[in-house]
Design an enzyme around this catalytic site. Sequence first.
Site, PDB file in Angstrom:
ATOM      1  N   SER A 230      43.330  38.484  33.607  1.00  0.00           N
ATOM      2  CA  SER A 230      45.015  37.883  33.381  1.00  0.00           C
ATOM      3  C   SER A 230      45.536  38.479  32.052  1.00  0.00           C
ATOM      4  O   SER A 230      44.629  38.956  31.297  1.00  0.00           O
ATOM      5  CB  SER A 230      44.605  36.415  33.191  1.00  0.00           C
ATOM      6  OG  SER A 230      43.658  36.007  32.393  1.00  0.00           O
TER       7      SER A 230
ATOM      8  N   HIS B 146      53.606  37.728  32.788  1.00  0.00           N
ATOM      9  CA  HIS B 146      52.181  37.028  33.012  1.00  0.00           C
ATOM     10  C   HIS B 146      51.779  37.706  34.271  1.00  0.00           C
ATOM     11  O   HIS B 146      52.528  37.788  35.121  1.00  0.00           O
ATOM     12  CB  HIS B 146      52.231  35.615  32.964  1.00  0.00           C
ATOM     13  CG  HIS B 146      51.231  35.038  33.769  1.00  0.00           C
ATOM     14  ND1 HIS B 146      51.441  34.647  35.485  1.00  0.00           N
ATOM     15  CD2 HIS B 146      50.013  34.821  33.490  1.00  0.00           C
ATOM     16  CE1 HIS B 146      50.547  34.130  35.884  1.00  0.00           C
ATOM     17  NE2 HIS B 146      49.411  34.077  34.968  1.00  0.00           N
TER      18      HIS B 146
ATOM     19  N   GLY C 238      32.741  22.367  27.033  1.00  0.00           N
ATOM     20  CA  GLY C 238      32.344  23.546  26.791  1.00  0.00           C
ATOM     21  C   GLY C 238      33.186  24.737  27.076  1.00  0.00           C
ATOM     22  O   GLY C 238      32.728  25.734  26.909  1.00  0.00           O
TER      23      GLY C 238
END
Lengths: 452, 464
Positions: B169, B183, B402
Amino acid sequence: MASPIPVCVVGYGSSARTFHIPYILSMPHLFRLHSIQQRPNSTSGPPASKDHPEIAIIPSFDEVFASLPKPGLIVISSANSTHYPFAAQALQAGYHVVVEKPITWRHSEALHLAQLAKEQGLVCASFNNRRWDGDFLTVQSLLNPPASKPDQPSALGTATYFESRFDRFRPWSKGGWREESGFNEGGGLLLDLGSHLADQLLTLFGPPSHLTAFVRNQRGQLAPRVDDDFMILLSYPTPSNPLPPSSPGSGTRLGSGLRALLGATCLSTHVDGEQPRFRVEGTRGSYEKRGVDPQEAQLKAGRKPNDSNDESFGMYGTEDPDSVKLGRLTTSTDAGQEAMPADPTAGRGKATAPVQPRLATSDVPTLPGRYDVYWQNVGDAIRAAEAARSGGAEAAHAAVQATLEVKPEQAADCIKLLCLARKSSVEGRSVRWTEEPELDVKEGKENVLYWD
Amino acid sequence: MAAASALAATAVLAVAWCTRSALVACDDLAQPAPSKTQAQSDSPSLPSISHLNPSLIDDVNAPMRYRMETYIKLLQHRIVTALQKTEPGTKFIVDQWQRKEGGEGISCIVQDGQTFEKAGCNISVVHGKLPLGAIKQMNSGRINARLDYRFEGPDAEIDSMPFVALGLSLVVHPVNPFAPTVHFNYRYFEISHPPTLKDGSPNPRYDPANPTQPAAWWFGGGTDLTPIYLFEEDAKHFHATLRDAAAQHDSAFYPAWKRWCDEYFWLPHRSENRGVGGVFFDDLTVPGTWGQAEGKRREKKEFLALLETKQQSGPAAAASGGAGLAPAIASSSRQHDVESLFRTVRSMGDSFLPSYLPILERRRQTPYDARHIAWQGIRRGRYVEFNLAYDRGTKFGLATPGARIESILMSLPLKARWEYMHPVSGSGAIGRGGATAPGEHSGDMADSEEEKMQQVLRSPREWV
């Protein structure tokens, strides 16, 4: 508007007595039978005053407007030739209308009624009660994905063939008004039963691309211009979707669209009314149903709809034979596998044969018929229109369009289908949906049914 | 399946454990990447690719997860090299880490440069076990039905399935207000058969000779352009490049994916699009190849459903071919197999540089002043609003325990600006609940470049 809608039923023939008045009376929270319009010495039925002594009997249609309050509903159940003119007058006078089918047999008139309803912000509902025949509701549910799992495919998959018929065994003609007038006068089987078949087909699949029709005087006992037998073959555009995963043929795309057949005849020889009614074929399964919905017979036998003492109204009874009560459903239990290309190591380059899907079949019960839903929906639409009335006719019309199931535009499409069927039969060719529905009637040929 | 891909996209933005200083062995499934981390001070400006084997990409017998991994790492290298060429002052920083459960991340970031205010191009490879709850959520139950396992009841066969999610990405926020933000993301998701069932018995569907044979797989991705000021030729060039890249493989891809992109990057609370769109696709797979043990099945070709609209019935369904109450779905115009879809994704990935670099070159040295910087801040604010309130990858990422927050929020710009009652983009614009007609304001905002940009965002346009 919490008070019940006042209703005037115009005409006191069998339709008014069987299909309209019992429902209006069974929903006192929604409708109030205000009056019945019946001409004195009418031959369409007994004197209404005898059955309904406390209801006002109005001798002529013109006098209805003087007495029926607004907002009010006029149910037009009189002779076919009065359907369009009465409906137009009632809408122009500011009343909601329910019109028995056929609402007309000229497409331009059907469009005009839709236009009037729109301008006035009123309900104009054709009496397409058979959208709530139990067998049609069953067909619809089998063509839809399961309600609890909307992402699952439907039981029948993509419809490929749809046959819908209303056949009887009447080798001797009955006589009566239905069998005296031709299409141009509002008579004949195509307008009578074809209206229901066309409406159900359009509800399921929308308009076809083109059709071919055969409209005949089959029994030869009626005046030659009166049709008592018809068959319409319709062809639909090719679907663009690929067949979904887990469907037989998944990942392929059909090369042709649905074919449909609508028909009715008086020479279909079966016992117990078990003439074939529906036959639907799809990419995953099929469904066949014989016999007709039981509500009409139950109503004629005097049973009441919405009666708390009659829980099984709308459903087949123990006396109905299984051949009529149940439909035959076949579905695929897996998708099978297509033939795979040859395995080069297998030698001789043979392709593996396709594995056809396994099928399961069983007799399935039929959903209950619900003509009461038609009336409930008309009442809801009238209430919605009146609630929005303060915003003008436009707001009332928008409320009607959002609520009403049986819209006048749909009725216009029905009429268009029947007119195109007649045209196809008279001219001896297939006609496209986009053609002009009105038949260009040649001198002396007004009563021709079939080109031959 | 959208939920699944959001999960994947999250994973691709770095879920699970990471250590920056420990040397963690790769698990036996993730192959060639070296187990090395980079300290901040001696970071090279490009990730290492010498260990990668480019011919793996075209090797039809190699597992797709390695082919895709090789492709995206090579693509990252190409892109960062090209972007670095336009950035004279500051070097990209490479941040690389291993994941405890297998997989890795490679981030290439530059910020406060002369060309790039903030730009990042990240690889993420995540291995893990997809628990039953997540499997069931996928695709509203369609996936678990097609995975051919007993998931329900006391005799459920398994309670999780191994998965791998990998992708590349990128987000670029240039310094110059006339250069657009861009993007993209291209990803691959695979679920495989566990070697043993819940009760410890061997899983009959697991083939030790083919341990990573997928039970389910799909590609996803897309790219979109978010200009600060509208230049129609830039939007047209961007879309034309995407369309030409997709058209090599199927003429139905670009129209369906362009529409999907317009629908996805819509801010409902603003009633506007984030930018001028691009393409967006998900669940790109050949359903007939799922769950098949024989390698032969990978050759299966199918027509693909590309885009679903709301369930329709009656005459509306007839428009889709009288199919009888089926939803309107755009179909691919050809049949595809796993190879043609991988080639498609590669064409789209390869089209990034030709689609964006010419625009960047054209705009990055345009003179600008404080007014343009202020408007840039407003437009960046919209970008932030979309990413924090609606972007599925970001939302899932932030909700996952996490998770590596730095990578999830990498897409946010360095600076953004919110003005109360902004005359063009906010409620101060006359016509938004005001008495006068939209588009009419007094002063220097009338018919301004800012207003032109704002107008285009209100409803999607066909650029090519």
